[in-house]
Structures are given as structure tokens and as C-alpha cells.
Motif scaffolding. Structure first.
Motif, PDB file in Angstrom:
ATOM      1  N   ASN A 131      97.004  78.679   9.258  1.00 52.50           N
ATOM      2  CA  ASN A 131      97.171  78.809   7.880  1.00 52.50           C
ATOM      3  C   ASN A 131      98.529  78.208   7.340  1.00 52.50           C
ATOM      4  O   ASN A 131      99.299  78.999   7.185  1.00 52.50           O
ATOM      5  CB  ASN A 131      96.728  80.159   7.426  1.00 52.50           C
ATOM      6  CG  ASN A 131      96.648  80.223   5.781  1.00 52.50           C
ATOM      7  OD1 ASN A 131      96.819  79.351   5.158  1.00 52.50           O
ATOM      8  ND2 ASN A 131      96.248  81.610   5.214  1.00 52.50           N
TER       9      ASN A 131
ATOM     10  N   VAL B  99      90.136  77.555   7.931  1.00 50.41           N
ATOM     11  CA  VAL B  99      90.061  78.327   6.462  1.00 50.41           C
ATOM     12  C   VAL B  99      88.484  78.576   6.007  1.00 50.41           C
ATOM     13  O   VAL B  99      87.894  77.249   5.873  1.00 50.41           O
ATOM     14  CB  VAL B  99      91.058  77.712   5.393  1.00 50.41           C
ATOM     15  CG1 VAL B  99      90.875  78.507   4.313  1.00 50.41           C
ATOM     16  CG2 VAL B  99      92.284  77.690   5.897  1.00 50.41           C
ATOM     17  N   ARG B 100      87.944  79.518   5.745  1.00 51.99           N
ATOM     18  CA  ARG B 100      86.900  79.789   5.275  1.00 51.99           C
ATOM     19  C   ARG B 100      86.939  80.764   3.977  1.00 51.99           C
ATOM     20  O   ARG B 100      87.276  81.901   4.091  1.00 51.99           O
ATOM     21  CB  ARG B 100      85.790  80.347   6.356  1.00 51.99           C
ATOM     22  CG  ARG B 100      85.570  79.554   7.609  1.00 51.99           C
ATOM     23  CD  ARG B 100      84.638  78.276   7.350  1.00 51.99           C
ATOM     24  NE  ARG B 100      84.327  77.557   8.414  1.00 51.99           N
ATOM     25  CZ  ARG B 100      85.386  76.564   8.960  1.00 51.99           C
ATOM     26  NH1 ARG B 100      86.493  76.292   8.364  1.00 51.99           N
ATOM     27  NH2 ARG B 100      84.944  76.002  10.255  1.00 51.99           N
ATOM     28  N   ASP B 101      86.279  80.326   2.706  1.00 45.35           N
ATOM     29  CA  ASP B 101      86.472  81.222   1.642  1.00 45.35           C
ATOM     30  C   ASP B 101      88.095  81.621   1.575  1.00 45.35           C
ATOM     31  O   ASP B 101      88.027  82.809   1.074  1.00 45.35           O
ATOM     32  CB  ASP B 101      85.477  82.417   1.739  1.00 45.35           C
ATOM     33  CG  ASP B 101      84.066  81.999   2.111  1.00 45.35           C
ATOM     34  OD1 ASP B 101      83.696  80.987   1.455  1.00 45.35           O
ATOM     35  OD2 ASP B 101      83.392  82.824   2.601  1.00 45.35           O
ATOM     36  N   GLY B 102      88.763  80.675   1.682  1.00 46.59           N
ATOM     37  CA  GLY B 102      90.192  80.949   1.271  1.00 46.59           C
ATOM     38  C   GLY B 102      90.952  81.695   2.374  1.00 46.59           C
ATOM     39  O   GLY B 102      92.137  81.850   2.408  1.00 46.59           O
ATOM     40  N   LYS B 103      90.293  82.014   3.483  1.00 50.02           N
ATOM     41  CA  LYS B 103      90.924  82.826   4.462  1.00 50.02           C
ATOM     42  C   LYS B 103      90.874  82.280   5.930  1.00 50.02           C
ATOM     43  O   LYS B 103      89.809  81.463   5.975  1.00 50.02           O
ATOM     44  CB  LYS B 103      90.467  84.265   4.462  1.00 50.02           C
ATOM     45  CG  LYS B 103      90.841  84.930   3.038  1.00 50.02           C
ATOM     46  CD  LYS B 103      89.943  86.608   3.155  1.00 50.02           C
ATOM     47  CE  LYS B 103      90.619  87.333   1.998  1.00 50.02           C
ATOM     48  NZ  LYS B 103      89.817  88.779   2.035  1.00 50.02           N
ATOM     49  N   VAL B 104      91.896  82.614   6.749  1.00 46.98           N
ATOM     50  CA  VAL B 104      91.488  81.888   7.975  1.00 46.98           C
ATOM     51  C   VAL B 104      90.546  82.757   8.793  1.00 46.98           C
ATOM     52  O   VAL B 104      90.660  83.917   8.833  1.00 46.98           O
ATOM     53  CB  VAL B 104      93.175  82.190   8.742  1.00 46.98           C
ATOM     54  CG1 VAL B 104      92.760  81.781  10.359  1.00 46.98           C
ATOM     55  CG2 VAL B 104      93.971  80.872   8.177  1.00 46.98           C
ATOM     56  N   ASP B 105      89.773  82.195   9.280  1.00 48.22           N
ATOM     57  CA  ASP B 105      88.863  82.800  10.533  1.00 48.22           C
ATOM     58  C   ASP B 105      89.316  82.877  11.765  1.00 48.22           C
ATOM     59  O   ASP B 105      89.281  81.739  12.349  1.00 48.22           O
ATOM     60  CB  ASP B 105      87.330  82.369  10.325  1.00 48.22           C
ATOM     61  CG  ASP B 105      86.335  83.053  11.430  1.00 48.22           C
ATOM     62  OD1 ASP B 105      86.778  83.741  12.040  1.00 48.22           O
ATOM     63  OD2 ASP B 105      85.010  82.827  11.122  1.00 48.22           O
TER      64      ASP B 105
ATOM     65  N   ARG C 220      93.098  72.519   7.050  1.00 49.57           N
ATOM     66  CA  ARG C 220      92.524  73.747   6.570  1.00 49.57           C
ATOM     67  C   ARG C 220      91.033  74.042   7.391  1.00 49.57           C
ATOM     68  O   ARG C 220      90.077  74.443   7.076  1.00 49.57           O
ATOM     69  CB  ARG C 220      91.700  73.665   5.273  1.00 49.57           C
ATOM     70  CG  ARG C 220      93.143  73.804   4.149  1.00 49.57           C
ATOM     71  CD  ARG C 220      92.915  73.484   2.796  1.00 49.57           C
ATOM     72  NE  ARG C 220      92.081  74.889   2.192  1.00 49.57           N
ATOM     73  CZ  ARG C 220      92.662  75.867   2.017  1.00 49.57           C
ATOM     74  NH1 ARG C 220      93.917  76.080   2.011  1.00 49.57           N
ATOM     75  NH2 ARG C 220      91.903  76.950   1.672  1.00 49.57           N
TER      76      ARG C 220
ATOM     77  N   ASN D 170      99.365  83.343  10.160  1.00 50.22           N
ATOM     78  CA  ASN D 170      98.418  82.955  10.839  1.00 50.22           C
ATOM     79  C   ASN D 170      97.579  84.200  11.140  1.00 50.22           C
ATOM     80  O   ASN D 170      97.982  85.168  10.789  1.00 50.22           O
ATOM     81  CB  ASN D 170      98.729  82.187  12.165  1.00 50.22           C
ATOM     82  CG  ASN D 170      99.397  82.912  13.122  1.00 50.22           C
ATOM     83  OD1 ASN D 170      99.513  84.306  13.156  1.00 50.22           O
ATOM     84  ND2 ASN D 170      99.926  82.266  14.171  1.00 50.22           N
ATOM     85  N   ALA D 171      96.483  83.946  12.217  1.00 48.17           N
ATOM     86  CA  ALA D 171      95.772  85.253  12.295  1.00 48.17           C
ATOM     87  C   ALA D 171      96.340  86.069  13.163  1.00 48.17           C
ATOM     88  O   ALA D 171      96.047  87.529  13.262  1.00 48.17           O
ATOM     89  CB  ALA D 171      94.497  84.695  13.322  1.00 48.17           C
TER      90      ALA D 171
END
Length: 567
Positions: free
Chosen positions: A418, A112-118, A109, A423-424
Motif C-alpha cells: 500500500n 487494494v480492494r475498496d480502498g484497502k489492502v487485501d 494498487r 502494508n498488511a
């Protein structure tokens, strides 16, 4: 054969040929050949051969020179795969895995930031950088296989870094793609952009004195000159000061891995020698060629041949989601290369209609950057190297560690960012390729040999997930008996299971061919530019001939050293 030598390199090349002609005795193949994507790298390889080095020494010189001349494609801050042929009555093959490793502090992870991939975190800056493998590979090639001290093979690159390299059109194109990210890092902007923070003008001089110093420490101390001591301390300090997670242990623990290449029998006594996991390319190529051997591709018109090629690629790329770092996950290699399995896959191909990818059992696809580099070299004794090197996106993470000249990779983006979803890039995640402490990310880099009693060939190209399809198209040109110059020049198209579409270069298909493919159920996606930069070699043992070719899409230089003629 070979492309004409540009004026700036003519004198160095001719001098090298004359030295080599006087130093080498007749042997099989009795000549040497080099194909690289940059003239300065070709000259570095020739210079090293002239000093008595073998193909492995030349590979060190070429790799280091490319690190200077093509900072957008490879470098000391990156890694790669080296496929080796050791000459002898019965040649031996080796595969040197110098793929970057995730830092020990990495975890699934990480991005992962705040539940989402950055997605930016795995693309730009030091958090995107895995531990480099290329410096270790250069030291290992020299010590295990070379004839010359590492310092001798690094000399051309050190000279290039100090004296400077001319900025060319490809450098300017790649820098323009990454300009914003390069501007964000002061050291990267200072070294690789002009004083106004713009892309340097063509033919301006790019000097890298800090990189020259780093190479000189490697020349003096070998692997320890990079992975310990002052260079390692600067790397860790610089990375962590900017938000990265490297440690001195990460660097001290890095080792290349010698793996067994994929060896797969083909028709007519030929054998494919390819890249094993963590490359996905060798298995994909073996699968594709095995399926095509079950299909009448040689007797087909262009549309029908394209149909067969796309359908085998669809099935081979589907299986890539099962692959990862073999030191961490079990790879079902034997099952994926089983003859009965591949025949069953081929039998499921409709000769007239596209198979919707949605109708095949799913397997997660792979995303990776497509701006790597590749070269091939064979010496007079028949030792050979095909190597594909990378820092992932152009100019990697666009982060250069102060005081080192080392531009870092962003290979962490090649992991499934993710593990719980896409992924992104909207691609389904692969648990086998999830981010993990000390893991090597999956790659499509596919340095490839095909050998028989009569012939030896080497293939390879940059191009990310399109690499296996590009190599396959070139191999088919070889199997079809086409001239060597055609192999890297062939028009390119690509299918990777998902998205379910044929990507292709501009003009790859005529309007009537496109219409017929669409009538068969294919979705076509024309690209705005050509892609890839293939370098190939061909040794016809029966005729005693040697040929090399560089991709006409690039600036590469391929040369044959006609030693007997010079004598």
C-alpha cells in the motif's frame, strides 16, 4: 570439520570422495568444502565436483537439489542471489541477481480492494507470484562460469524428484504452518500433503514426477526449457486460469542481472564483499561493521557488546527504506557508505542508554518472509559461491502450476503493498519499493564474503529481515577469533529500527542480562523458537586449512574433502 553423515547418505558421500581424490590435482586451497541445509544437496554438490565440475557447477546442482528437497524454502518457482568468487592471483567477484520480477501487468494498487489492502492477495495464490528467476540463474551459472553441461549438474535433482526424498521434521513443521493455504490448492495438496490432506508422516517419501519432467526439459533446452515452449505455456495458462496476471512475454523477458557486489574495506586488511541492491543486506552489513569499528565492542562485556550491536543495527535498518530495485529507483549507495556519514552515526550512540528509534529521522522499514535457504561451496582452485534462495513464505504462494510441479513464490508480498500507508503488517510504506511493472522487490538476502591476503570466509542464512543481523553476529564471532563451529551457532538477537524492540531467541540472554538491557531503555521480545539456518566456510590461506560449518538449528551437512589424506 563437518557434521556426521547420516546413514542414508554415507555410501554416496564416500564414493564421491574417492572419485574426487583420484581426479583432482593439488591446488590452492587443494580441497573443496560444501555447507548446505540438506544432506541430499550436499551430496549433489559433491557428485558434481567428482565429475570435474567447479564450484559454479556445484552451485547449480545444490540449488536444484534444494528445489526438490526443501520445497518450503526455495525452488524453480522462486529466485535468489548468488555471490561468486572467481579464483586467480587477484580474485574477481560477481553478483548474480536472480530475484523474481513483478509481472508487466502489476501496478502500485494491485492488492487494494475498496480502498484497502487485501493482504491475502499478496500471500496466497497466483496473484502473489512474481516471475521466477532461479531457472535462469542455473542456466547462466552453467553457461558463463561452469565446466559441465547444465544437464550433468541437474542430474542429481532429477533423480531426487523421480525417486523421492524423505520427509523430515523441518518439512513437517513448515507444512503445518501453511496447511490451510496448501489445502486450498488442489495441486499443492496432491503433491505436498498426504492423501487425507494432512502433513505427511516423517520419513514418508515425497515424489515429484512433474518437477522431474520440468527439470529434464531444462536439462535439454537450457533457459528456453523453462521460459518458452510447453513449460512456459503451462505456467501462464495455469496462473491465469486461477486469477493471476502472467504473460508469455513476462517469462520470455526475464533475465538475471550481473551487478557489482558491495566492496567495503574493513580493519586489518580485510574486505567485505556483499550483496548490492535490490538486496538491503550488503549495505546494512557494511554500515554496521563500519560503525562498530568506531566503538570498543571487542573489549566490552556481553551486555555492552549487545548494546553496541543493537545501536548500529538500529541505524543501519533505518536506512533500508531508501533502497529498492536499482533499475527503477536511484540508490544513494555512495552516501550511505560514506566514511564521514558512518562515523557521524557511530558518534551519536550513547554508550550507556538505548537511542529511541522515534528520536531518529524516520525511514520506512521492510517486511519480508523469513523462510529462505542458503548454501556455500568452494572448490579446490578457490572458486566459491555463497547463495541465498527463496520463495518467500514456507511453500511460497501455496500454488503449484498443474502439469509442471512448479510451486510458485509469493515474493510480491515483499513490495510495499500500500503506497499510501502501512502494508498488511502495519509497516510504513516505501515508495522506492512500491509494486511496479517489471520491478524486483527489495530483499534482505545477504550472501557475504570477507577476504584478506591471509583468509577467506563465506557467510549467509535464511531469515527474512533478520538476515543481516544474523550474518553480523556470525561475522563478529569470526573477527573475535572464535572457532568456526561457533559462527553459525551463536545465540541470536535482532533489532530493525521499527518496531523499537530487541527480538531474541529463547535463552539468548540470562535474566540478569535481560534486566540490565531493560534498565538501559530497551524493550525485549523473547521469541518462542530459534530462527535461521546459517552455512559458513573458512579458508585460512596462511595455514592451508579449510573448514565449514552448518547451523546446529537445522539438518544441514557441511563437509571438507580431505583429498590429500585420501591419496
Amino acid at each position: 570439520m563437518g557434521r556426521p553423515v547420516r546413514g542414508a547418505y554415507r555410501g554416496a558421500l564416500l564414493a564421491t570422495l574417492l572419485l574426487l581424490a583420484g581426479a583432482v590435482q593439488a591446488a590452492q586451497p587443494g580441497r573443496a568444502a560444501i555447507a548446505t541445509p540438506h544432506p541430499s544437496a550436499t551430496v549433489a554438490g559433491l557428485e558434481t565436483l567428482a565429475q570435474g565440475g567447479n564450484a559454479f557447477d556445484a552451485a547449480v546442482a545444490i540449488s536444484a537439489a534444494l528445489a526438490v528437497a526443501e520445497p518450503y524454502g526455495s525452488g524453480l518457482g522462486g529466485g535468489g542471489f548468488f555471490l561468486l568468487r572467481q579464483a586467480g592471483e587477484k580474485p574477481a567477484y560477481r553478483f548474480l541477481d536472480a530475484r523474481e520480477r513483478a509481472p508487466l501487468a502489476a501496478h502500485p494498487r494491485l492488492y487494494v480492494r475498496d480502498g484497502k489492502v487485501d493482504p491475502a492477495l499478496s500471500l496466497d495464490g497466483p496473484l502473489a507470484a512474481a516471475i521466477p528467476g532461479l531457472p535462469a540463474a542455473l542456466a547462466d551459472l552453467a553457461s558463463r562460469y561452469g565446466r559441465l553441461p547444465l544437464a550433468d549438474s541437474l542430474t542429481p535433482a532429477i533423480r531426487l524428484a523421480r525417486d523421492g526424498i524423505s520427509v523430515d521434521r523441518i518439512y513437517r513443521e513448515r507444512a503445518s504452518w501453511r496447511l490451510s493455504s496448501m489445502r486450498d490448492d488442489h495441486e499443492t495438496a496432491r503433491l505436498f500433503l498426504d492423501h487425507k490432506g494432512e502433513v505427511p508422516e516423517e520419513f514418508s517419501l515425497l515424489r515429484q514426477p512433474e518437477l522431474a519432467n520440468t527439470l529434464e526439459r531444462m536439462a535439454r533446452y537450457g533457459k528456453a526449457g523453462f521460459y518458452s515452449g510447453p513449460t512456459a505455456e503451462k505456467l501462464v495458462q495455469g496462473v491465469n486460469a486461477a486469477g493471476g496476471i502472467w504473460s508469455l512475454r513476462d517469462l520470455a523477458d526475464y533475465k538475471t542481472v550481473e551487478r557489482q557486489p558491495i566492496r567495503f574495506p574493513l580493519a586489518d586488511g580485510r574486505e567485505l564483499i556483499g550483496a548490492p541492491p535490490p538486496s538491503a543486506g550488503g549495505i546494512a552489513l557494511a554500515q554496521s561493521l563500519a560503525m562498530l569499528q568506531e566503538l570498543p565492542w571487542r573489549k566490552s562485556d556481553r551486555v555492552q557488546r549487545t548494546h553496541y550491536v543493537v545501536e548500529v543495527l538500529r541505524r543501519a535498518y533505518r536506512d533500508r527504506g531508501l533502497l529498492g530495485d536499482p533499475d527503477f529507483v536511484a540508490i544513494p549507495q555512495a552516501r550511505l557508505l560514506d566514511a564521514a556519514y558512518l562515523k557521524k552515526l557511530a558518534s551519536g550512540i550513547d554508550a550507556r542508554r538505548a537511542t529511541p528509534s522515534s528520536s531518529l529521522p524516520p525511514s520506512p522499514p521492510l517486511h519480508e518472509g523469513d523462510h529462505t535457504t542458503h548454501f556455500a561451496v568452494i572448490d579446490k582452485d578457490g572458486n566459491a559461491v555463497a547463495a541465498t534462495l527463496s520463495i518467500n513464505l514456507p511453500f511460497g504462494a501455496a500454488f503449484t502450476v498443474p502439469g509442471t510441479g512448479v510451486l510458485l513464490n509469493d515474493e510480491m508480498d515483499d513490495f510495499a503493498a500500500n503506497p499510501e500507508g502501512a502494508n498488511a503488517y502495519g509497516l510504513a510504506a516505501s515508495q522506492a519499493n512500491a509494486v511496479g511493472s517489471g520491478k524486483r522487490p527489495l530483499s534482505s538476502m545477504s550472501p557475504t564474503f570477507i577476504e584478506s591476503e591471509q583468509e577467506f570466509t563465506a557467510f549467509g542464512t535464511p531469515g527474512g529481515s533478520r538476515i543481516p543481523s544474523m550474518v553480523l553476529l556470525s561475522v563478529l564471532e569470526y573477527l573475535d577469533g572464535q572457532p568456526v563451529s561457533r559462527w553459525p551457532a551463536v545465540a541470536r538477537y535482532h533489532h530493525q529500527y521499527l518496531p523499537d524492540q530487541i527480538e531474541h531467541e529463547p535463552g539468548a540472554f540470562s535474566s540478569s542480562e535481560s534486566a540490565e538491557l531493560q534498565a538501559r531503555g530497551y524493550s525485549l521480545k523473547p521469541l518462542s523458537r530459534n530462527y535461521g539456518n546459517q552455512q559458513v566456510l573458512f579458508w585460512n590461506k596462511a595455514k592451508g586449512s579449510l573448514e565449514a560449518a552448518s547451523d546446529p538449528r537445522g539438518l544441514g551437512l557441511s563437509e571438507i574433502l580431505e583429498i590429500e589424506k585420501l591419496k
